[in-house]
Design an enzyme around this catalytic site. Structure first.
Site, PDB file in Angstrom:
ATOM      1  N   GLU A  14      12.705  16.209 -13.195  1.00 44.97           N
ATOM      2  CA  GLU A  14      12.726  17.180 -12.107  1.00 44.97           C
ATOM      3  C   GLU A  14      14.120  17.741 -11.815  1.00 44.97           C
ATOM      4  OE1 GLU A  14       8.883  15.609  -9.594  1.00 44.97           O
ATOM      5  OE2 GLU A  14      10.777  14.654  -9.122  1.00 44.97           O
TER       6      GLU A  14
ATOM      7  N   ASP B 174      19.026   8.635  -5.373  1.00 44.62           N
ATOM      8  CA  ASP B 174      18.159   9.815  -5.304  1.00 44.62           C
ATOM      9  C   ASP B 174      18.753  10.768  -4.269  1.00 44.62           C
ATOM     10  OD1 ASP B 174      15.790  11.587  -5.381  1.00 44.62           O
ATOM     11  OD2 ASP B 174      14.890   9.895  -6.438  1.00 44.62           O
TER      12      ASP B 174
ATOM     13  N   HIS C 244      17.969  15.142  -8.701  1.00 44.15           N
ATOM     14  CA  HIS C 244      17.890  14.144  -7.617  1.00 44.15           C
ATOM     15  C   HIS C 244      19.275  13.590  -7.290  1.00 44.15           C
ATOM     16  CE1 HIS C 244      13.548  14.188  -7.212  1.00 44.15           C
ATOM     17  NE2 HIS C 244      13.420  14.127  -8.530  1.00 44.15           N
TER      18      HIS C 244
HETATM   19  C1  ACM Z   1       8.901  10.984 -11.134  1.00 43.53           C
HETATM   20  O1  ACM Z   1       7.885  10.569 -10.566  1.00 43.53           O
HETATM   21  N1  ACM Z   1       9.510  12.080 -10.710  1.00 43.53           N
HETATM   22  C2  ACM Z   1       9.447  10.315 -12.294  1.00 43.53           C
END
Ligand code: ACM
Ligand code: ZN
Length: 747
Positions: free
Chosen positions: A317, A181, A254
């Site tokens: 995201e 991440d 991420h």
């Molecule tokens: C997430 O909670 N962004 C998958």
């Protein structure tokens, strides 16, 4: 206004009735008590020609650790017989009579039978018995997952093994290991050593909540990673417990830790450090061929380490900000005839899908991978609700359900001010319990694509493993009921089984499980002249109220049992003297007294009309929330606030008879959660003809906005006007912000 405290010594879930339920969680498909008990000696033996060495070791270790029973090899009369049978109609059966006979289909089923047997054994005053019974059991869903984010905070190999031990004991079978991440790359990749040399460490970490202002950082190097040898060790360890490890390599978003190690992977190719802040960042993997090749090379190594069918590629995201301003991304779009950056995301994922498919793997990703078209073999993890799961299943893609509302174990589990800092949200045990994995709206055909579900544990606010356990247990026990049990009992029966049978086991296993479920339930209702608070005990125990402030004189250590009718009406004068007051509630089931803070004001319990409806997720106690004397907690927890998602929110409040001189309206400023202070409030008063007239407009500058006024009216209308949209550069930019309100304090 008066406030009345009622302390209910009401026995609900945990009453000491005779419990006829089975002690096992998840509840087995069928359970029949046949009367009598089988007592276990301190040394027992098993007979089996089929039981695997791993399962025998598991049995030996469990008996020893939980009950100090020794499993020995030679004994005339064996205590437990294991029989493998391919023809069994269920996964396993347990017969407890003069001997214990366990029949099972596969090695995994034998493992589950052993876990069940451990939950049948009862130990009282050194005497160990098993109720005579017949059990037959099989799981409902094949994907029974728990996720752990090791990027935001790092957990050691031993801690990860412990996570796996506990989940396996409760029949979870999929460990989703979130390995990469923004804040850390945690898996050694031999071709790219900088991923862990640089990407596994950050120089600072946010202290406190993301929404705090100003933000405070601890400037200390933080990080860690797993070598490939350690990864193999964990995968092999999990396999012994019939747990499949699904790794997640996040892309294209991420990706800041990877970009810190190799800046050329991003669109700008500029160096950026591994961030110590949480959130969603604009700098993601560029879609250019060089980055795609890098990811393929990474996946080459990942695939070798993980035997699971699925590799999780993230997909959530990923802001398109950089892609929209990148020549190389523009080139990929035009060369491949793509419409825009959303189709580019789909194309990006498609390349990973093709690559992994060619290697005999399948991809799974967060539901954003549906945007711009889903690649052929992809499975979807539905997290932003149930819609993504429904849509994917309709398109004949496999689905794992993990909606935030029911499956995000990083949310608060009670409204208590004493809960450790969490990201927000509100997910009490009962809500997890009442979740149904298969969405109601799904068709019978689509239903068969639902593989199962899982809970996710994001660890921004979870710094150590004790807190991991606190967040996961007992909520994981509620979730596994939905994932495994075909014969789920009602919530109260589950609680009774939990407190009678499972807690002693969790204590023996030294699990730091949350006791939040034992917090007395605070029920608030309107009375003629105010509000009434009732504390309902969740255990068979007497609640104690103790004095907190000098003026709040309920008597020190007052036993509720001493109160006539189990209720207490406080003396009015006390509350007229002081605005705020708090009480401590003690319970033998809680580690420390729980403090409740109330705010006395002239508006308590007045009628409130919500012209604009709050979102169902944030309206637990309805309109009374605004005038109940409980001021919304910070950091926010879902049950004490009303949350609106409109440009204008209209609320009408009846006013007290005397003159109103000041009103304070509480708003929440929690930008990371898309919750913004509104722009202004327009106050309107109603004239004799029922016409609303604008009385005042106030611009909102702080969370508790004080409004001076002098009105003599029956009713007051609040028109709360939000800002237009979430400003650029923030999470949720461009969307309608949320308005969270509590409380309307009237003087
Ligand atoms: C997430 O909670 N962004 C998958
Ligand atoms: Zn680019």
């Amino acid at each position: 206004m008066i406030i009345r405290f009622l302390v209910g010594f009401i026995l609900t879930a945990f009453s000491q009735q005779v419990i006829a339920q089975c002690s096992i969680i998840p509840t087995p498909s069928s359970y029949l008590e046949v009367g009598g008990e089988h007592s276990l000696e301190k040394q027992i033996s098993v007979v089996s020609t089929s039981l695997s060495k791993g399962n025998r070791d598991f049995l030996k270790e469990q008996l020893n650790n939980l009950f100090s029973i020794e499993l020995i090899t030679v004994k005339k009369k064996p205590t437990i017989q294991f029989l493998r049978s391919e023809k069994l109609n269920s996964s396993y059966e347990i017969h407890v009579g003069e001997t214990i006979i366990i029949t099972y289909k596969t090695d995994a089923d034998a493992f589950y039978a052993i876990a069940s047997l451990m939950q049948l054994i009862d130990e009282k005053a050194g005497v160990v018995t098993v109720k005579k019974c017949e059990i037959s059991d099989s799981p409902q869903f094949q994907w029974r997952g728990l996720h752990l984010d090791v990027a935001r905070h790092f957990f050691t190999v031993d801690e990860v093994k412990r996570y796996i031990d506990l989940m396996a004991f409760y029949k979870f079978n999929t460990f989703h290991w979130h390995l990469t991440d923004d804040q850390g790359w945690r898996i050694e990749i031999k071709q790219y050593p900088r991923l862990t040399e640089v990407g596994a460490y950050r120089d600072s970490t946010l202290v406190g909540h993301y929404n705090a202002s100003p933000r405070v950082y601890e400037k200390k190097k933080y990080g860690g990673f797993y070598t490939q040898e350690e990864i193999k060790e964990v995968v092999a360890y999990a396999a012994q417990k019939y747990v499949t490890v699904v790794p997640e390599i996040e892309l294209p978003g991420h990706a800041r830790a990877a970009i810190a190690a190799y800046p050329e992977l991003s669109c700008t190719e500029q160096f950026l450090p591994v961030p110590g802040l949480w959130g969603v960042f604009d700098d993601i993997f560029c879609s250019k061929p060089e980055t795609v090749q890098f990811l393929k090379n990474v996946l080459d190594e990942v695939v070798e380490l993980f035997p699971a069918d699925y590799i999780h590629i993230g997909g959530d995201e990923a802001p398109k900000e950089r892609w929209n301003h990148c020549e190389k991304c523009e080139k990929v779009i035009s060369e491949n005839g793509l419409a825009d950056a959303h189709e580019l995301q789909s194309y990006f994922i498609q390349q990973m899908d093709d690559y992994l498919t060619a290697k005999g793997k399948k991809i799974i990703g967060w539901d954003e991978i549906l945007e711009g078209g889903l690649s052929t073999n992809a499975a979807v993890m539905s997290w932003r609700g149930e819609e993504g799961g429904i849509e994917a299943a309709n398109q004949k893609h496999n689905v794992v359900m993990s909606p935030t509302t029911y499956c995000y174990f990083d949310y608060y589990q009670s409204g208590s001010a004493d809960e450790p800092l969490a990201i927000g949200g509100f997910l009490p045990l009962e809500k997890v319990y009442n979740y149904s994995i298969v969405p109601k709206e799904i068709t019978a055909i689509a239903k068969k694509y639902i593989l199962g579900g899982q809970a996710n544990l994001w660890t921004e606010y979870i710094e150590d493993f004790e807190q991991v356990e606190y967040m996961v247990y007992p909520r994981a026990l509620a979730l596994i009921q939905n994932l495994w049990s075909k014969n789920k009992v009602n919530y109260n029966d589950f609680l009774a089984v939990f407190s009678t049978y499972q807690e002693p086991l969790l204590q023996k296993m030294k699990v730091n499980y949350s006791r939040s479920v034992y917090l007395p339930e605070l029920k608030i209702s309107r009375t003629e002249n105010g509000v009434e608070y009732t504390f309902v005990s969740k255990r068979n125990e007497e609640l104690k109220l103790t004095k907190e402030t000098n003026r709040f004189d309920m008597g020190i250590g007052l036993q509720i049992g001493e109160l006539e009718g189990n209720s207490y009406e406080s003396q009015r004068t006390i509350f007229q003297l002081e605005e705020g007051y708090s009480i401590n509630l003690k319970s033998s089931f809680l580690p420390k007294p729980i403090k409740y803070t109330f705010k006395n004001h002239s508006g308590l319990g007045l009628p409130v009309q919500l012209i604009t409806k709050p979102h169902p997720k944030y309206s637990t106690n309805g309109d009374l929330t605004l005038v109940d004397g409980v001021v919304g907690a910070r950091p926010w927890k879902g049950d004490q606030w009303l949350g609106f998602n409109e440009k204008e929110t209209e609320i009408i409040v009846d006013l007290p008879e005397n003159n109103v001189t000041e009103i304070t309206v509480g708003f929440l400023d929690a930008k990371g959660s898309w919750i913004y202070l509104p722009q202004s409030i327009v106050l309107l008063v109603e004239d004799e003809n029922g016409v609303w007239k604008k009385s005042k407009e106030v611009f909102i500058t702080e969370e508790y906005q004080k409004i001076d006024l002098s009105v003599k009216a029956k009713r007051l209308k609040f028109k709360v006007i939000s800002i237009d949209e979430i400003p650029k550069g923030n999470e949720g930019a461009g969307f309608q912000p949320w308005t969270f309100i509590d409380e309307i304090i009237i003087k």
